[in-house]
Design an enzyme around this catalytic site. Structure first.
Site, PDB file in Angstrom:
ATOM      1  CD  GLU A 252      43.765  40.332  41.014  1.00  0.00           C
ATOM      2  OE1 GLU A 252      43.627  41.205  40.200  1.00  0.00           O
ATOM      3  OE2 GLU A 252      42.932  39.619  41.391  1.00  0.00           O
TER       4      GLU A 252
ATOM      5  CG  HIS B  12      42.396  37.204  35.983  1.00  0.00           C
ATOM      6  ND1 HIS B  12      43.419  37.665  36.520  1.00  0.00           N
ATOM      7  CD2 HIS B  12      41.902  38.662  37.066  1.00  0.00           C
ATOM      8  CE1 HIS B  12      43.432  38.929  37.343  1.00  0.00           C
ATOM      9  NE2 HIS B  12      42.128  39.649  37.371  1.00  0.00           N
TER      10      HIS B  12
ATOM     11  CE1 TYR C 253      42.034  43.617  41.480  1.00  0.00           C
ATOM     12  CE2 TYR C 253      42.842  43.731  43.582  1.00  0.00           C
ATOM     13  CZ  TYR C 253      42.523  42.795  43.153  1.00  0.00           C
ATOM     14  OH  TYR C 253      41.948  41.940  43.247  1.00  0.00           O
TER      15      TYR C 253
ATOM     16  CG  HIS D 212      40.163  43.276  35.327  1.00  0.00           C
ATOM     17  ND1 HIS D 212      41.246  43.454  36.025  1.00  0.00           N
ATOM     18  CD2 HIS D 212      40.197  42.169  36.525  1.00  0.00           C
ATOM     19  CE1 HIS D 212      41.986  42.631  37.369  1.00  0.00           C
ATOM     20  NE2 HIS D 212      41.357  41.893  37.281  1.00  0.00           N
ATOM     21  CD  GLU D 213      37.471  40.172  36.737  1.00  0.00           C
ATOM     22  OE1 GLU D 213      37.801  38.786  36.984  1.00  0.00           O
ATOM     23  OE2 GLU D 213      36.594  40.576  37.355  1.00  0.00           O
TER      24      GLU D 213
END
Length: 545
Positions: free
Chosen positions: A357, A338, A409, A334-335
């Site tokens: 997001e 980004h 999200y 996930h991170e």
């Protein structure tokens, strides 16, 4: 689901829900100063920062300077720099001359005696010091985290997306203007290391301290700048990517090296999947780093932080409830997602945080799609729907530093997956996702720009689609009934009047696409059969009779 998983899931939902804004929120002058492009911000364009600070772990304090280089866009003589209490600006200087500062909350309005000429490059050097706010619940309630590792060494990190970069350094604390490049010089006790963004240029040892100089050669959003201080050990790999060789660097606590060497294999798999779906990693020049932190994790540009306990899922749990969420380390995937959506493509206003997001939530399913097949990704997306509230719009209020609801999200990921179904051509959809990262490479954008691009590239007017899903909180429902043996009546309800999204249905053994509106339409069929809505569309359905 056992009790511990239930508790963790409830906590995560609470933290996400804390992003939601109340429709009754009363915004203040401070919100406007933070969230708007004020006249004191509008006239100058960031070019370069040199942030130089010393960190004093024993007193939880910092002291330093930030050299702010900018280009004059139009005539003005007052410049806004932000720094939050309890930190204080000692002074600001231009060409050696001390400048007058008027403070209004976190905004520091600096008067410039020198005439500011359009097109010229100028510098202001700001000195500051103090004890920055300590993070209470990082990364959601940010600041500086001051901890110690298992060996008693200081373990310190910044995290500040919500609260703002000005919580620990003086900056132009608004996302619309990214600095073009940046040097970050951090002085720490010499038994510790500091890991920041970009590439390490050099280190300098002086007495009992050591200074680490990190240079960021690409534009960077201010909340992406970070410090990570601890007793780190380092390992690395070379990734053969779409733009050549990418340096992938890993910094972890000394006692976690063996676990990290195994768990961080997900980083190379992530890079393979996301370059496939989104295009080249956007910061080859600055490398990719994964850095252990004393909190869950954050998408700091080229310095992604990690605190997921070296286990798969989200702290060992599957947020989708399908089993697929245990196939990867949530924080790594996930991170790192980004880096494309947040760091490459960045919102101009926090109200458009869904751009960060929603796409990154969706990237989790695309990771599964790449390695385990499309249905794995689809099951994962569908599984996250239990976490959607549908109570508040995804987009927040503009110009007052207001985020939209936490539905950005899971609902956001389902919205994008629905759009993929509408396109109904997976290779075209992949080209659209890659095209976004090419069209808006290293740019700050608005929701309108993203919507227009998607409408243009899909060849579909998506205005009512986005009005419904981003600006309205209700879930569209397909209502239908048979008015006779060979006539199916259908329409959209629980939605805005203009909603006209196409949808795929199964009528017995036949698959068809219809384009309902909020008025009744009819379809002639050979006989009355069961109606099934494609499960990958995020909608409700209801047979009236």
């Amino acid at each position: 689901m056992n009790l511990s998983i239930k508790i963790l899931s409830t906590l995560f939902l609470f933290l996400i829900a804390s992003l939601s804004y109340s429709q009754e929120t009363k915004f203040t002058r401070a919100d406007t100063l933070r969230g708007s492009i004020t006249p004191e911000r509008e006239w100058w364009d960031l070019n370069y920062y040199h942030l130089a600070l010393e960190v004093f772990p024993e007193t939880k304090s910092i002291k330093g300077t930030n050299t702010v280089r900018y280009q004059v866009k139009k005539a003005h003589q007052v410049l806004q720099i932000d720094l939050q209490e309890p930190l204080r600006i000692i002074d600001a200087k231009q060409n050696g001359q001390k400048l007058e500062i008027r403070k209004e909350g976190a905004a520091h309005l600096i008067s410039l005696p020198k005439k500011q000429i359009v097109g010229a490059f100028e510098e202001v050097i700001i000195s500051y010091e103090g004890q920055p706010k300590e993070a209470v619940r990082p990364p959601w309630d940010g600041g500086i985290t001051w901890q110690k590792d298992e060996n008693g060494n200081h373990f310190i990190a910044s995290s500040n997306q919500g609260i703002g970069s000005s919580i620990w350094w003086p900056s132009k604390d608004h996302p619309a203007d990214e600095v073009d490049s940046m040097l970050i010089s951090v002085t720490v006790p010499k038994n510790l290391m500091n890991i920041s963004n970009g590439r390490l240029r050099k280190t300098e040892t002086k007495g009992q301290t050591k200074t680490y100089h990190w240079f960021v050669s690409n534009p960077i959003n201010d909340y992406g700048v970070n410090i990570n201080i601890g007793d780190y050990v380092h390992f690395s790999e070379k990734y053969q990517g779409e733009k050549g060789v990418l340096d992938m660097e890993y910094y972890v606590m000394r006692d976690n090296l063996e676990k990290a060497e195994k768990q961080f294999m997900d980083a190379g798999r992530m890079m393979e999947a996301f370059e496939h779906w989104f295009g080249p990693y956007p910061f080859y020049e600055d490398s990719y780093k994964l850095v252990e932190a004393p909190y869950l994790g954050m998408e700091h540009q080229s310095s992604v932080t990690y605190g997921n306990g070296y286990r798969n899922g989200y702290r060992g749990t599957d947020l989708s409830g399908t089993g697929w969420g245990m196939k990867f380390d949530f924080i790594i995937i996930h991170e790192s997602g980004h880096e494309w959506f947040a760091n490459n493509i960045t919102y101009k206003d926090v109200a458009d945080m869904w751009i960060h997001e929603s796409f990154t939530n969706y990237s989790e399913s695309l990771y599964l799609d790449y390695f385990y097949g499309k249905e794995a990704g689809q099951e994962y997306v569908r599984g996250t729907r239990t976490r959607i509230d549908n109570k508040l719009p995804i987009i927040g209020r503009y110009s007052v530093n207001s985020r939209g609801s936490g539905d950005m999200y899971y609902k956001g990921g389902n919205i994008l997956n629905t759009l993929r179904e509408i396109v109904n051509d997976d290779e075209k959809w992949r080209k659209i996702l890659r095209g976004l990262n090419s069209e808006f490479y290293h740019q700050t954008v608005t929701t309108a720009q993203v919507e227009d691009y998607l409408s243009m590239e899909t060849g579909i007017d998506l205005s009512s689609f986005f009005d419904q899903y981003l600006r309205n909180s209700s879930l569209p429902v397909l209502e239908y009934f048979y008015s006779d043996e060979q006539t199916l009546q259908y329409r959209w309800s629980n939605c805005i009047a203009s909603f006209d999204m196409p949808i795929d249905l199964e009528l017995g053994e036949n698959k068809i696409r219809v384009i309902p509106s909020t008025k009744w339409s009819e379809l002639k069929v050979s006989k009355q059969t069961d109606v099934k809505v494609d499960l990958d569309y995020y909608v409700g359905s209801f047979r009236l009779r």
